[in-house]
Design a protein around this motif. Sequence first.
Motif, mmCIF file in Angstrom:
data_model
loop_
_atom_site.group_PDB
_atom_site.id
_atom_site.type_symbol
_atom_site.label_atom_id
_atom_site.label_comp_id
_atom_site.label_asym_id
_atom_site.label_seq_id
_atom_site.Cartn_x
_atom_site.Cartn_y
_atom_site.Cartn_z
ATOM 1 N N LYS A 1 0.835 -1.244 -0.002
ATOM 2 C CA LYS A 1 -0.038 0.107 -0.043
ATOM 3 C C LYS A 1 0.717 1.188 -0.069
ATOM 4 O O LYS A 1 0.576 2.411 0.632
ATOM 5 C CB LYS A 1 -0.984 0.034 1.281
ATOM 6 N N PHE A 2 1.884 1.102 -0.714
ATOM 7 C CA PHE A 2 2.716 2.292 -0.942
ATOM 8 C C PHE A 2 3.496 2.321 -2.339
ATOM 9 O O PHE A 2 3.624 1.325 -2.898
ATOM 10 C CB PHE A 2 3.636 2.737 0.256
ATOM 11 N N MET A 3 4.145 3.634 -2.723
ATOM 12 C CA MET A 3 4.739 3.479 -3.761
ATOM 13 C C MET A 3 6.101 4.599 -3.488
ATOM 14 O O MET A 3 6.004 5.417 -2.652
ATOM 15 C CB MET A 3 4.165 4.379 -5.089
ATOM 16 N N ALA A 4 7.521 4.275 -4.294
ATOM 17 C CA ALA A 4 8.283 4.861 -3.766
ATOM 18 C C ALA A 4 9.296 5.338 -4.974
ATOM 19 O O ALA A 4 9.187 4.307 -5.956
ATOM 20 C CB ALA A 4 9.145 4.226 -2.770
ATOM 21 N N THR A 5 9.910 6.259 -5.125
ATOM 22 C CA THR A 5 10.808 6.596 -6.229
ATOM 23 C C THR A 5 11.901 7.012 -5.620
ATOM 24 O O THR A 5 12.253 7.968 -4.876
ATOM 25 C CB THR A 5 10.183 7.597 -7.291
ATOM 26 N N LEU A 6 13.081 6.737 -6.626
ATOM 27 C CA LEU A 6 14.601 7.352 -6.104
ATOM 28 C C LEU A 6 14.671 8.247 -7.088
ATOM 29 O O LEU A 6 14.838 8.194 -8.368
ATOM 30 C CB LEU A 6 15.606 6.126 -6.383
ATOM 31 N N VAL A 7 14.972 9.676 -6.828
ATOM 32 C CA VAL A 7 15.181 10.766 -7.601
ATOM 33 C C VAL A 7 16.505 11.535 -7.145
ATOM 34 O O VAL A 7 16.866 11.790 -6.184
ATOM 35 C CB VAL A 7 14.102 11.677 -7.001
ATOM 36 N N ILE B 1 14.767 8.924 -1.776
ATOM 37 C CA ILE B 1 14.025 8.298 -1.808
ATOM 38 C C ILE B 1 12.551 8.958 -1.225
ATOM 39 O O ILE B 1 12.275 9.266 -0.195
ATOM 40 C CB ILE B 1 14.027 6.784 -0.906
ATOM 41 N N LEU B 2 11.613 9.045 -2.086
ATOM 42 C CA LEU B 2 10.345 9.536 -1.851
ATOM 43 C C LEU B 2 9.286 8.726 -1.829
ATOM 44 O O LEU B 2 9.097 7.714 -2.821
ATOM 45 C CB LEU B 2 9.933 10.748 -3.091
#
Length: 903
Positions: free
Chosen positions: A442-448, A457-458
Amino acid sequence: MAASAASATDFAVDRPYALSAHEVERALRTDGDGLSSDEAAARLDAVGPNLLPEPERTPAWRRFLSHFNDTLIYILLGAAAIKAVMGDWLDFWVIMAVAVINAVIGFVQEGRAEKALAGIRGMLSADATARRSGAWTTIPAADLVPGDLVRLAPGDKVPADLRLTSVAQLRIEEAALTGESVPSSKEVGAVSEDAGVGDRASMAFSGTIVSAGQGSGIVTATGENTEIGKIQALVGAAGSLTTPLTKQLDAFGRVLTLVILGMAAVMMLIGRYLHDMPLPELISATIGFAVAAIPEGLPALVTITLAIGVQQMARRNAITRKLPAVEALGSVTTVCSDKTGTLTKNEMTVRTMVTPVARYEVSGLGYDPTGEITPAGGGDLAALLAVADLCNDAHLDESESGGWTLVGEPTEGALKVVAMKGGAVDTRAQRIGVVPFDSAYKFMATLVEAPDGSRAILVKGAPDRLLERSLTQRGADGSEPLNIAFWEGAIDDLSAQGLRVLAAARKATRAGDVTVDDLVDLEFLGLWGIVDPPRPEAIEAIADCHAAGIDVKMITGDHAGTALAISREMGLVSGDDAPVLTGAELEAMSQDELAKVVQDVDVYARTSPEHKIRIVRALQSRGEVVAMTGDGVNDAPALTRADVGIAMGIKGTEATKEAAEIVLADDNFATIRSAIREGRRIYDNLRKSVVFLLPTNGAQSLVILVAVVFGLTLPLTPVQVLWVNMVTAVTLSLALAYEPAEPGIMRRPPRGSGGSIVGGRELGFVLLVSLLIGGATLAVFGISLASGTDLAVARTEAVTMLALGQLAYLLNCRFLTRSSLTFDVFRGNPAIGWSALALIVLQLVYAYAPFMNSLFGSEPLTITGWLLPIAFSIGIFLAVEVLKAMRRAGDKSADTATLYASA
């Protein structure tokens, strides 16, 4: 048991969503390699193709003839038969043409149930990817059978009801089936046995669309056994109701028939036993009386008035598919409305943001990035908005007209918009890695990576899941210990407002990739409160409906808390203790128990198609006239059952549009309010038209009756009777269809659905006016004969008197509840002037055109021949105004008596 000897019941699994995937495999005798081709063929023979059954169609000729099954049409056909017996073939064909045209219009407009079923069948997938004999292959969806293993990918239409066996971030758009405004996240685990359709996360349903992720599942139901198949059965079994207008016209037609037959019998008795008239002559006179009394123009008048209303409603974005529905709206007492897209915009919007430092409110609605964030934020808000922008797969496109279109999921669209409102969109940042949303986490993450080379990591997702993985929070002075109690209170507060709550977190890193294992020791940034906002115009429209005595009830697939919060905001209910009935609670009630409480509950949550039909039926059992709105295929059965079904034209499915009588071109509840107002206006005008038209027949029949009773020369021939009926129906009667709405039309309660379209008091009024016009016609005829004119001239003056008397009475009918002795009677409806001009021109042609003299037996009139009808017409106008004043005085006395009685 051999598959070849099996029946459909051998492949039915009860509540597969509550069983494990392995239990479903065992029950359907299948495994990970799928079915063999031979086994699938045997099962196809047993259960039949994966198609919804074609409805039994009524032959076209029978549907056409059914439109003659109406009391008024019986009267019309009776008049035609009488004309044929009398040898008046011109009159016969004119009357038959009216009846046939009426039937043709009805025939063209009908067929909504059959079309609704066809629309549902059109939702089914054409093909499917199934595993047969250990290999994946594409087969026609119609060949799927229970036990088949089916694979799903983004954009696929689910081909049958599936018990999911594997999922990878699988989300399915089920709004058409459940009414949910966001895609449903799917999982493999079993759910509760009493879970509603919207809560069966382990299932994928036929006709829904995969919006993201991938998955596979075992076919548990095909064809009519699927959820969408059950809805089709509900549509077919829902049945439709006759409209209030149809009931009133039937009642009026029966009364009118009895009155005409009764008066004809009295006339025959008087002529036979009082004047000893010869039987053939008496029968001929009686037939002439019946022809004069039958309002053959009434069906055409009703049809044309409703057709004019259809055109006027279309200008207000309400497209009518069935003529009587125009008027039926005017008698609506309860509107049952879907929430998503009708009362709300169906465009998710961030309304509130919470950080450890402050609470922020966001203005603006939908996907238009115009709006403000107050108060203006600092670093705490900038970090939260950066996650909204960069941990996001959605984007917005601006059209040339300035509108905005979302490409992606609604929730992510809302976050992208709030980032744009806060000026936080960063096109320079580069995404290096991603952890896609997974319903298990139940989450999503991106490395920006930022332009300066720093990486972070957001993360965005469910607040409880992010709080579990967070160690600190972003405070005013930087990182500080996580305050769990503060965040739990903020989450409860936002949820109580009906907001969907998402959380954001971040973590600095130097890694070159990101995995779920990296998402620990996060810094919690804050919360977003997201809502599908109410339409501002819908709030005003609900208030107007309440002022008009119309209850508005919200029936939604959303959770009870969200539904109650939105209903409070819209003015549907007041206070926190307003009753909410959920689908589970409704399921536990009998229909009688539901009928006892249905009028007191204005919010229904987590409902299914069966629940919606039950609610509509319960309201109808309490005497309510129900309008039901909807956009998904799950709404089609209730729309079919309701007195007036209203579909959404933009976001509605074809099945829903075909099931409805009215389609809203703008998907706006405010348009329903306008349509109800228009329906009331149309009914008022229809009633005015009927009250206006009847004295034409009453006066004519009275003239013939008096002539027979007293042994006088007939002032009118049958063909002259037809002329007066035709000329007044074609010109004057239609003018009242264009009358503007009466003052305060939306501040009065709905009219009762029973009774006749012309009540007892109006019928008495019509009889008095008939006496006035009929008496004036007899007087003009008698005076003309006494002055020595020919019979043809006297009859022409009598016809002119009838026409001009009706013209004077038309002005009286413009304002039935107030005086017409005002210059307003000449203003506000240009059709009055044009119809009056048309009548005068036609009457001049009748009197002076040689071919009309030959056809109708008329003669040219001198100036003196016009003066007498004109003078009597003015007298009729004034006399009717006196009658109206006496009625108003009687109404005031009755109101005063009621007031004192209640005191």
